[in-house]
Motif scaffolding. Sequence first.
Motif, PDB file in Angstrom:
ATOM      1  N   TYR A 124       0.860  -1.191   0.000  1.00 37.88           N
ATOM      2  CA  TYR A 124       0.000   0.000   0.000  1.00 37.88           C
ATOM      3  C   TYR A 124       0.892   1.235   0.000  1.00 37.88           C
ATOM      4  N   ALA A 125       0.527   2.236  -0.807  1.00 38.87           N
ATOM      5  CA  ALA A 125       1.314   3.462  -0.882  1.00 38.87           C
ATOM      6  C   ALA A 125       0.418   4.681  -0.689  1.00 38.87           C
ATOM      7  N   SER A 126       0.948   5.674   0.032  1.00 37.33           N
ATOM      8  CA  SER A 126       0.280   6.957   0.222  1.00 37.33           C
ATOM      9  C   SER A 126       1.162   8.048  -0.359  1.00 37.33           C
ATOM     10  N   TRP A 198       4.093   2.285   2.245  1.00 42.46           N
ATOM     11  CA  TRP A 198       5.076   3.127   1.575  1.00 42.46           C
ATOM     12  C   TRP A 198       4.553   4.556   1.510  1.00 42.46           C
ATOM     13  N   LEU A 199       5.476   5.506   1.586  1.00 42.52           N
ATOM     14  CA  LEU A 199       5.141   6.922   1.492  1.00 42.52           C
ATOM     15  C   LEU A 199       5.868   7.502   0.292  1.00 42.52           C
ATOM     16  N   ALA A 200       5.111   7.807  -0.761  1.00 43.55           N
ATOM     17  CA  ALA A 200       5.688   8.301  -2.013  1.00 43.55           C
ATOM     18  C   ALA A 200       5.622   9.822  -2.038  1.00 43.55           C
ATOM     19  N   SER A 201       6.384  10.461  -1.138  1.00 37.63           N
ATOM     20  CA  SER A 201       6.446  11.918  -1.095  1.00 37.63           C
ATOM     21  C   SER A 201       7.883  12.346  -0.874  1.00 37.63           C
ATOM     22  N   GLN A 218       9.671   5.502   3.191  1.00 35.08           N
ATOM     23  CA  GLN A 218       9.540   6.710   2.372  1.00 35.08           C
ATOM     24  C   GLN A 218      10.498   6.629   1.192  1.00 35.08           C
ATOM     25  N   THR A 219       9.923   6.524   0.014  1.00 40.46           N
ATOM     26  CA  THR A 219      10.723   6.324  -1.202  1.00 40.46           C
ATOM     27  C   THR A 219      11.123   7.630  -1.869  1.00 40.46           C
ATOM     28  N   GLY A 220      10.435   8.719  -1.567  1.00 38.07           N
ATOM     29  CA  GLY A 220      10.503   9.915  -2.380  1.00 38.07           C
ATOM     30  C   GLY A 220       9.323   9.937  -3.330  1.00 38.07           C
ATOM     31  N   ALA A 390      14.271  13.560  -7.011  1.00 41.49           N
ATOM     32  CA  ALA A 390      13.529  13.192  -8.221  1.00 41.49           C
ATOM     33  C   ALA A 390      13.645  11.712  -8.555  1.00 41.49           C
ATOM     34  N   ASP A 391      14.300  10.926  -7.685  1.00 42.92           N
ATOM     35  CA  ASP A 391      14.525   9.509  -7.986  1.00 42.92           C
ATOM     36  C   ASP A 391      13.577   8.588  -7.230  1.00 42.92           C
ATOM     37  N   GLY A 392      12.483   9.126  -6.674  1.00 44.69           N
ATOM     38  CA  GLY A 392      11.580   8.306  -5.866  1.00 44.69           C
ATOM     39  C   GLY A 392      11.003   7.123  -6.615  1.00 44.69           C
ATOM     40  N   ALA A 393      10.624   7.322  -7.874  1.00 42.59           N
ATOM     41  CA  ALA A 393      10.056   6.215  -8.651  1.00 42.59           C
ATOM     42  C   ALA A 393      11.101   5.133  -8.905  1.00 42.59           C
ATOM     43  N   SER A 394      12.342   5.532  -9.130  1.00 44.03           N
ATOM     44  CA  SER A 394      13.417   4.559  -9.327  1.00 44.03           C
ATOM     45  C   SER A 394      13.688   3.787  -8.044  1.00 44.03           C
ATOM     46  N   VAL A 395      13.680   4.492  -6.908  1.00 41.55           N
ATOM     47  CA  VAL A 395      13.880   3.832  -5.618  1.00 41.55           C
ATOM     48  C   VAL A 395      12.780   2.797  -5.382  1.00 41.55           C
ATOM     49  N   ALA A 396      11.527   3.195  -5.624  1.00 42.13           N
ATOM     50  CA  ALA A 396      10.401   2.284  -5.411  1.00 42.13           C
ATOM     51  C   ALA A 396      10.463   1.089  -6.359  1.00 42.13           C
ATOM     52  N   ALA A 397      10.794   1.340  -7.617  1.00 37.02           N
ATOM     53  CA  ALA A 397      10.870   0.249  -8.591  1.00 37.02           C
ATOM     54  C   ALA A 397      11.923  -0.772  -8.183  1.00 37.02           C
ATOM     55  N   LYS A 398      13.076  -0.301  -7.739  1.00 39.83           N
ATOM     56  CA  LYS A 398      14.139  -1.227  -7.337  1.00 39.83           C
ATOM     57  C   LYS A 398      13.732  -2.002  -6.071  1.00 39.83           C
TER      58      LYS A 398
END
Length: 405
Positions: A124-126, A198-201, A218-220, A390-398
């Motif tokens: 789950y992500a917020s 997960w916190l995508a902020s 917190q991924t970014g 700006a790398d939050g999506a990359s962090v989450a994907a990995k």
Amino acid sequence: MRVLLSAYDSRGGVEPLVGLAVRLRELGAEVRVCAPPDEEFEKRLAVVGVQMVPTGKSVRELVTGKTPATPGGVPRRAAELVAAFYDKVSVAAEGADVLVATGVVPAVAGVKAVAEKLGIRYVYASYQPVTLPSPHHPPIARPGKPLPPDVTDNRALWEQDAKDAQAVFGEAINSHRESIGLPPVDNVRDHVFTDRPWLASDPVLAPWQQPAELDVVQTGAWVLPDERPLPAELVAFLDAGTAPVYVGFGSIPMRDPEDVARVAIEAIRAQGCRAVVSRGWADLALIDDQDDCFVVGEVNHQALFRRAAAVVHHGGAGTTTAATWAGAPQVVVPQGGDQPYFAGRVADLGIGAAHDGPIPTVESLSAALRTALSPETRARATAVAGTFRADGASVAAKLLIDAVS
């Protein structure tokens, strides 16, 4: 590896999944997205070549419909959502290794049920910290369940929030779970959030505060550089004069859009500035035919905000993140939900002004704009933009790839 991403939300809630989907594909994953059947979502995902599975009813029609949503209709809509997302995700998730869900509780509960039935990993992500239980902030009131004014302890308020979520959504979710052979849950909020959400902020714009009971990752922010060009007519307007002030309220319908447009344009003109007005779901329009204003529909916010003197908006997570990343000073006119939180963060960081209340006047908006347009605010907005992750999506994907591997 196959990943299914799911959201029942407005544009600001679907756009982060675009960024995550692209980064996942770069790592070799197959990705599908379940999202509301609004045309703009399908077009946006088509641009990056990600398959979308339309799920649930149109969010735009729900938000802007002639019949306003009422608290009494929430249980019925909750039952429809949990069933719709369970049915669609069950098919779309065939062969999936992980499900990522965000958005409203009933839709997320449908995804969680699929994960349980099929034995698939679930996350789950917020997009903002204030929807996650914490001793450092109160919850946002549930539909028809205002926060008790005599309670100030955040832990007590979150305990009440769990009860409110159960009262509002529990029957619909548990009835559906029974129909598919799953046991009932007595705390639907914690059930769908899990104990490790997960916190995508961005950690500067919207940080998670410790200590806290939840083990939040917190991924970014899940952002993606937008390479789409601005319309030629808009570029010509931007090139023809000084940087304009952007005003737009995204998916917020606004009660009196004509008056909102008038107030905004008059306040912007009072500062000696030009204006770019975004139609949005409120369908804002120009108030006259003077050449100092320009109206836009769907455009590349990243490119436009970089050329704006300031950005006036409602404070949704998506718009606040985009403006912060672009280094644009902001005026946030919060309408509800998590928007007062982001208004406060913009003011606390010194990157703009928080308007007091949801209904601006020419005088109140002018005062906020004077703060946003000051050299000090511009300098601070530029500095904070320099810290943006700006790398939050990359962090989450990995993280997803590694978890499955």
